[in-house]
Design a protein around this motif. Structure first.
Motif, mmCIF file in Angstrom:
data_model
loop_
_atom_site.group_PDB
_atom_site.id
_atom_site.type_symbol
_atom_site.label_atom_id
_atom_site.label_comp_id
_atom_site.label_asym_id
_atom_site.label_seq_id
_atom_site.Cartn_x
_atom_site.Cartn_y
_atom_site.Cartn_z
ATOM 1 N N TYR A 26 -5.181 -8.190 -10.777
ATOM 2 C CA TYR A 26 -3.771 -7.804 -10.639
ATOM 3 C C TYR A 26 -3.633 -6.580 -9.738
ATOM 4 C CZ TYR A 26 0.913 -6.263 -11.881
ATOM 5 O OH TYR A 26 2.221 -5.859 -11.826
ATOM 6 N N ILE A 27 -4.510 -5.604 -9.912
ATOM 7 C CA ILE A 27 -4.483 -4.395 -9.087
ATOM 8 C C ILE A 27 -4.732 -4.749 -7.626
ATOM 9 C CG2 ILE A 27 -5.655 -2.213 -8.600
ATOM 10 C CD1 ILE A 27 -6.162 -2.031 -11.655
ATOM 11 N N LYS A 32 -2.475 -5.391 -2.198
ATOM 12 C CA LYS A 32 -2.266 -6.265 -1.044
ATOM 13 C C LYS A 32 -0.773 -6.485 -0.802
ATOM 14 C CE LYS A 32 -3.811 -10.632 0.851
ATOM 15 N NZ LYS A 32 -4.586 -11.846 0.612
ATOM 16 N N LYS A 33 -0.019 -6.695 -1.861
ATOM 17 C CA LYS A 33 1.415 -6.949 -1.758
ATOM 18 C C LYS A 33 2.158 -5.782 -1.105
ATOM 19 C CE LYS A 33 5.447 -7.837 -4.694
ATOM 20 N NZ LYS A 33 5.894 -8.038 -6.079
ATOM 21 N N PHE A 34 1.750 -4.556 -1.426
ATOM 22 C CA PHE A 34 2.425 -3.374 -0.907
ATOM 23 C C PHE A 34 1.695 -2.757 0.284
ATOM 24 C CE2 PHE A 34 3.942 -3.622 -5.336
ATOM 25 C CZ PHE A 34 5.286 -3.807 -5.054
ATOM 26 N N GLY A 35 0.736 -3.494 0.867
ATOM 27 C CA GLY A 35 0.057 -3.051 2.081
ATOM 28 C C GLY A 35 -0.800 -1.816 1.893
ATOM 29 N N MET A 36 -1.461 -1.732 0.762
ATOM 30 C CA MET A 36 -2.262 -0.549 0.477
ATOM 31 C C MET A 36 -3.732 -0.899 0.207
ATOM 32 S SD MET A 36 0.482 1.453 -1.965
ATOM 33 C CE MET A 36 -0.795 2.458 -2.647
ATOM 34 N N GLU A 37 -4.221 -1.963 0.836
ATOM 35 C CA GLU A 37 -5.602 -2.390 0.595
ATOM 36 C C GLU A 37 -6.613 -1.318 0.985
ATOM 37 O OE1 GLU A 37 -3.467 -4.104 2.606
ATOM 38 O OE2 GLU A 37 -3.771 -6.232 2.411
ATOM 39 N N ASP A 62 13.465 1.952 1.016
ATOM 40 C CA ASP A 62 14.060 0.735 0.466
ATOM 41 C C ASP A 62 13.933 0.736 -1.059
ATOM 42 O OD1 ASP A 62 15.029 -1.813 0.017
ATOM 43 O OD2 ASP A 62 13.187 -2.814 0.667
ATOM 44 N N SER A 63 15.067 0.824 -1.756
ATOM 45 C CA SER A 63 15.034 0.931 -3.212
ATOM 46 C C SER A 63 14.497 -0.338 -3.875
ATOM 47 C CB SER A 63 16.416 1.275 -3.765
ATOM 48 O OG SER A 63 17.344 0.267 -3.451
ATOM 49 N N THR A 64 14.698 -1.502 -3.261
ATOM 50 C CA THR A 64 14.178 -2.745 -3.832
ATOM 51 C C THR A 64 12.652 -2.740 -3.832
ATOM 52 O OG1 THR A 64 16.133 -3.907 -3.018
ATOM 53 C CG2 THR A 64 14.253 -5.253 -3.663
ATOM 54 N N LYS A 65 12.063 -2.326 -2.745
ATOM 55 C CA LYS A 65 10.599 -2.260 -2.668
ATOM 56 C C LYS A 65 10.067 -1.192 -3.621
ATOM 57 C CE LYS A 65 6.769 -2.114 0.563
ATOM 58 N NZ LYS A 65 6.345 -2.029 1.944
ATOM 59 N N TYR A 66 10.760 -0.073 -3.706
ATOM 60 C CA TYR A 66 10.344 1.002 -4.616
ATOM 61 C C TYR A 66 10.381 0.516 -6.064
ATOM 62 C CZ TYR A 66 10.001 5.701 -6.605
ATOM 63 O OH TYR A 66 9.601 6.809 -7.298
ATOM 64 N N ARG A 67 11.438 -0.193 -6.434
ATOM 65 C CA ARG A 67 11.527 -0.741 -7.795
ATOM 66 C C ARG A 67 10.413 -1.736 -8.072
ATOM 67 N NH1 ARG A 67 17.639 -1.321 -6.837
ATOM 68 N NH2 ARG A 67 18.395 0.655 -7.620
ATOM 69 N N GLY A 68 10.052 -2.519 -7.055
ATOM 70 C CA GLY A 68 8.936 -3.452 -7.206
ATOM 71 C C GLY A 68 7.629 -2.727 -7.466
ATOM 72 N N MET A 69 7.427 -1.611 -6.771
ATOM 73 C CA MET A 69 6.217 -0.816 -6.985
ATOM 74 C C MET A 69 6.192 -0.249 -8.408
ATOM 75 S SD MET A 69 6.255 1.206 -3.367
ATOM 76 C CE MET A 69 4.572 1.684 -3.070
ATOM 77 N N ILE A 70 7.317 0.272 -8.855
ATOM 78 C CA ILE A 70 7.400 0.830 -10.210
ATOM 79 C C ILE A 70 7.192 -0.268 -11.254
ATOM 80 C CG2 ILE A 70 8.938 1.949 -11.883
ATOM 81 C CD1 ILE A 70 7.890 3.848 -9.722
ATOM 82 N N ARG A 71 7.825 -1.416 -11.047
ATOM 83 C CA ARG A 71 7.677 -2.530 -11.984
ATOM 84 C C ARG A 71 6.219 -2.954 -12.099
ATOM 85 N NH1 ARG A 71 11.498 -5.537 -10.104
ATOM 86 N NH2 ARG A 71 10.229 -6.489 -8.499
ATOM 87 N N SER A 72 5.542 -3.043 -10.969
ATOM 88 C CA SER A 72 4.130 -3.429 -10.975
ATOM 89 C C SER A 72 3.281 -2.396 -11.707
ATOM 90 C CB SER A 72 3.621 -3.582 -9.541
ATOM 91 O OG SER A 72 4.296 -4.622 -8.886
ATOM 92 N N LEU A 73 3.564 -1.134 -11.484
ATOM 93 C CA LEU A 73 2.804 -0.079 -12.153
ATOM 94 C C LEU A 73 3.085 -0.042 -13.652
ATOM 95 C CD1 LEU A 73 3.070 2.754 -9.510
ATOM 96 C CD2 LEU A 73 0.995 1.546 -10.207
ATOM 97 N N LEU A 74 4.327 -0.317 -14.044
ATOM 98 C CA LEU A 74 4.645 -0.360 -15.474
ATOM 99 C C LEU A 74 3.873 -1.477 -16.170
ATOM 100 C CD1 LEU A 74 8.467 0.406 -15.552
ATOM 101 C CD2 LEU A 74 6.646 1.752 -16.608
ATOM 102 N N TYR A 75 3.738 -2.623 -15.509
ATOM 103 C CA TYR A 75 2.954 -3.711 -16.107
ATOM 104 C C TYR A 75 1.484 -3.322 -16.186
ATOM 105 C CZ TYR A 75 1.369 -8.319 -17.368
ATOM 106 O OH TYR A 75 0.798 -9.360 -18.038
ATOM 107 N N LEU A 76 1.033 -2.547 -15.246
ATOM 108 C CA LEU A 76 -0.364 -2.115 -15.220
ATOM 109 C C LEU A 76 -0.697 -1.196 -16.393
ATOM 110 C CD1 LEU A 76 -3.015 -2.191 -13.633
ATOM 111 C CD2 LEU A 76 -2.150 -0.288 -12.280
ATOM 112 N N THR A 77 0.288 -0.529 -16.956
ATOM 113 C CA THR A 77 0.025 0.375 -18.072
ATOM 114 C C THR A 77 -0.457 -0.354 -19.323
ATOM 115 O OG1 THR A 77 2.342 0.346 -18.806
ATOM 116 C CG2 THR A 77 1.684 2.098 -17.267
ATOM 117 N N ALA A 78 -0.408 -1.680 -19.329
ATOM 118 C CA ALA A 78 -0.942 -2.440 -20.458
ATOM 119 C C ALA A 78 -2.433 -2.168 -20.640
ATOM 120 C CB ALA A 78 -0.713 -3.939 -20.245
#
Length: 106
Positions: A26-27, A32-37, A62-78
């Motif tokens: 997932y990480i 890859k999704k956010f261009g940070m490989e 872009d607030s939509t992309k920023y929200r996507g990054m936050i959403r992905s990180l929140l799921y990662l906290t599992a």
């Protein structure tokens, strides 16, 4: 059905010592999704001297992309509860994120 290996983006490995859960795939997909490989790993969840504030001026992101990054990180906290404070701190700025907020997320 076989041995459980993946469930809701969680990798599950069952050994004699116990069951281990991680989100390595997932990480990798998130980076890859956010261009940070090619991003450098850090020892701490967030840079030490960063002070995030609500900025009225500065370059917006872009607030939509920023929200996507936050959403992905929140799921990662599992599987990474150590990043919870930092993710929630960055989540405060979803309405009007600036470049400094995105740098903190990265």
């Amino acid at each position: 059905m076989g041995e459980l290996k993946f469930f809701l983006e969680l990798q599950i490995k069952q050994l004699k010592d116990g069951t281990f859960i991680n989100q390595q795939k997932y990480i990798h997909d998130m980076l890859k999704k956010f261009g940070m490989e090619n991003a450098k790993p850090m020892a701490t969840p967030m840079a030490i001297n960063v002070k995030l504030t609500l900025e009225r001026e500065g370059d917006s992101f872009d607030s939509t992309k920023y929200r996507g990054m936050i959403r992905s990180l929140l799921y990662l906290t599992a599987s990474r509860p150590d990043i919870m404070y930092n993710v929630c701190l960055c989540a405060r700025f979803q309405e009007n994120p600036k470049i400094s907020h995105v740098e903190a997320v990265k």
